[in-house]
Design a protein around this motif. Structure first.
Motif, PDB file in Angstrom:
ATOM      1  N   VAL A  18       0.832  -1.212   0.000  1.00 19.56           N
ATOM      2  CA  VAL A  18       0.000   0.000   0.000  1.00 19.56           C
ATOM      3  C   VAL A  18       0.863   1.258   0.000  1.00 19.56           C
ATOM      4  O   VAL A  18       0.651   2.181  -0.795  1.00 19.56           O
ATOM      5  N   SER A  22       1.791   3.751  -3.322  1.00 22.83           N
ATOM      6  CA  SER A  22       1.387   5.150  -3.205  1.00 22.83           C
ATOM      7  C   SER A  22       2.581   6.074  -3.436  1.00 22.83           C
ATOM      8  O   SER A  22       2.481   7.092  -4.127  1.00 22.83           O
ATOM      9  N   TRP A  23       3.732   5.711  -2.858  1.00 23.16           N
ATOM     10  CA  TRP A  23       4.961   6.476  -3.113  1.00 23.16           C
ATOM     11  C   TRP A  23       5.284   6.478  -4.607  1.00 23.16           C
ATOM     12  O   TRP A  23       5.653   7.510  -5.175  1.00 23.16           O
ATOM     13  N   ALA A  25       3.320   6.178  -7.175  1.00 19.16           N
ATOM     14  CA  ALA A  25       2.401   7.062  -7.892  1.00 19.16           C
ATOM     15  C   ALA A  25       2.774   8.526  -7.682  1.00 19.16           C
ATOM     16  O   ALA A  25       2.741   9.339  -8.620  1.00 19.16           O
ATOM     17  N   HIS A  26       3.135   8.876  -6.452  1.00 19.91           N
ATOM     18  CA  HIS A  26       3.495  10.266  -6.162  1.00 19.91           C
ATOM     19  C   HIS A  26       4.736  10.689  -6.945  1.00 19.91           C
ATOM     20  O   HIS A  26       4.751  11.759  -7.569  1.00 19.91           O
ATOM     21  N   ASP A  50      -2.338  -0.199  -8.989  1.00 21.65           N
ATOM     22  CA  ASP A  50      -2.482   0.813  -7.944  1.00 21.65           C
ATOM     23  C   ASP A  50      -2.142   2.206  -8.470  1.00 21.65           C
ATOM     24  O   ASP A  50      -2.821   3.188  -8.147  1.00 21.65           O
ATOM     25  N   HIS A  54      -4.621   5.490  -8.617  1.00 15.92           N
ATOM     26  CA  HIS A  54      -4.322   6.780  -7.980  1.00 15.92           C
ATOM     27  C   HIS A  54      -4.247   7.926  -8.992  1.00 15.92           C
ATOM     28  O   HIS A  54      -4.362   9.093  -8.600  1.00 15.92           O
ATOM     29  N   ASN A 146       0.018   7.936   5.484  1.00 13.70           N
ATOM     30  CA  ASN A 146      -0.811   7.259   4.491  1.00 13.70           C
ATOM     31  C   ASN A 146      -2.067   8.078   4.137  1.00 13.70           C
ATOM     32  O   ASN A 146      -2.748   8.543   5.038  1.00 13.70           O
ATOM     33  N   PRO A 147      -2.349   8.280   2.841  1.00  8.52           N
ATOM     34  CA  PRO A 147      -1.627   7.791   1.666  1.00  8.52           C
ATOM     35  C   PRO A 147      -0.551   8.787   1.209  1.00  8.52           C
ATOM     36  O   PRO A 147      -0.826   9.987   1.081  1.00  8.52           O
ATOM     37  N   HIS A 149       0.709   9.527  -1.586  1.00 16.50           N
ATOM     38  CA  HIS A 149       0.502  10.291  -2.820  1.00 16.50           C
ATOM     39  C   HIS A 149      -0.391  11.504  -2.600  1.00 16.50           C
ATOM     40  O   HIS A 149      -0.518  12.338  -3.483  1.00 16.50           O
ATOM     41  N   ASP A 300     -10.118  10.383  -0.073  1.00 19.23           N
ATOM     42  CA  ASP A 300      -9.093  10.957  -0.930  1.00 19.23           C
ATOM     43  C   ASP A 300      -9.603  12.163  -1.704  1.00 19.23           C
ATOM     44  O   ASP A 300      -8.876  13.145  -1.894  1.00 19.23           O
TER      45      ASP A 300
END
Length: 316
Positions: A18, A22-23, A25-26, A50, A54, A146-147, A149, A300
């Motif tokens: 998770v 997310s990292w 995607a960011h 994922d 995102h 979290n999250p 991103h 989100d």
């Protein structure tokens, strides 16, 4: 490691659960190249899915030039992943033995000038770097919330052997990709933000355990009370406002004694099977069939809107 460095263009993501996904995607949304690694079967398909999930939220937030999910590469070999990386963000299992072994591998494979940061929510960089034989001074904690991103906070926590150059490079990098890094000046389990959360959870669990309030009552009290203010300003700034013209000095003088009395009356619960069952049943009742994915999607969307408003308002 000298003081002159090229900007970070390629980030290695080690662990694609998770937090790692997310990292990824960011960093992709900030126009960087990302190479991800994870030994789990099906990890590549999951991390790509994922990132795609995102991407609409990140698109609404605004993409950097060159941002694309297509700039994500994947390998099952961590040494290959970090070999050409300008920065490493590890998000593997939260176990000291696993991280120590993994960081020894990453330290041996990464370029000497590459910072290796762990997303660990509570472990110490000193322990994680214990088996690093090459450049332990470039190992530190880079703990996101979290999250990653969406939420800007990153806690940068150096270990006993971490060099100032690694700290300054990590702080600068996180700021450059839109984060709000803070420096944790002393290693403690849970760092800062998780310790603050744990203090709240401790009393919340106690209130449920003692029958003072239901899970729904607790969440309503926070989400529609102090949580609204905390989303805009931190606890000290909010206290300052509560004091009127006298500010926080007035609050401390007049409300300090009763606050100390409340501290002495706070609960000290044990997470027994009975209490755990109460908490799980209470959450199920409160959500009334709403799935985790539905709840996360709504959260989100609101987080994005709130962050836009905060930026426009120029709040600290």
């Amino acid at each position: 490691m000298n003081g002159t460095r090229e900007p970070v263009r390629r980030v290695a993501i080690v662990g694609t659960g998770v937090i790692g996904a997310s990292w990824a995607a960011h960093f992709l949304a900030r126009g960087l190249e990302v190479v991800a690694t994870d030994p789990s079967p099906g990890a590549e398909d999951r991390v790509r899915a994922d990132v795609v999930a995102h991407w609409p939220t990140l698109t609404r937030a605004g993409l950097a030039e060159g941002a694309s999910p297509d700039r994500l590469a994947f390998t099952s070999d961590p040494e290959t992943a970090v070999a050409d990386a300008d920065f490493v963000q590890e998000s593997g299992p939260e176990r000291e033995d696993v991280k120590r072994a993994l960081f020894a591998v990453l330290d041996a494979a990464a370029r000497p000038d590459t910072v290796i940061a762990s997303s660990s929510s509570g472990l110490a960089a000193t322990a994680i770097a214990r088996d690093c034989a090459v450049r332990p001074e470039r190992v530190l904690i880079g703990h996101p919330f979290n999250p990653p991103h969406l939420i800007p906070l990153v806690e940068v926590v150096p270990g006993e052997r971490t060099g100032e150059h690694a700290v300054s490079r990590a702080m600068a990098f996180y700021a450059a990709v839109g984060k709000r890094p803070i420096l944790v000046r002393r290693e403690l389990p849970g760092h800062i933000a998780n310790r603050l959360q744990a203090a709240l959870w401790r009393e919340a669990y106690s209130l449920v355990d003692r029958g003072v309030a239901t899970v729904r009552d607790i969440d309503t009290a926070i989400a529609y009370g102090p949580g609204l203010r905390w989303a805009l300003l931190g606890p000290f700034a909010n206290q300052h406002l509560s004091g009127g013209p006298g500010g926080i000095a007035h609050v401390l003088e007049h409300l300090g004694p009763p606050t100390e009395a409340w501290w002495r009356d706070l609960g000290d619960p044990s997470l027994t099977p009975d209490l755990a069952a109460k908490l799980v049943a209470g959450v199920d009742d409160m959500l009334d069939g709403m799935t985790v994915d539905e709840l996360a999607s709504r959260r989100d969307a609101l987080l994005h809107a709130l962050l836009v408003l905060k930026a426009e308002a120029g709040l600290p």
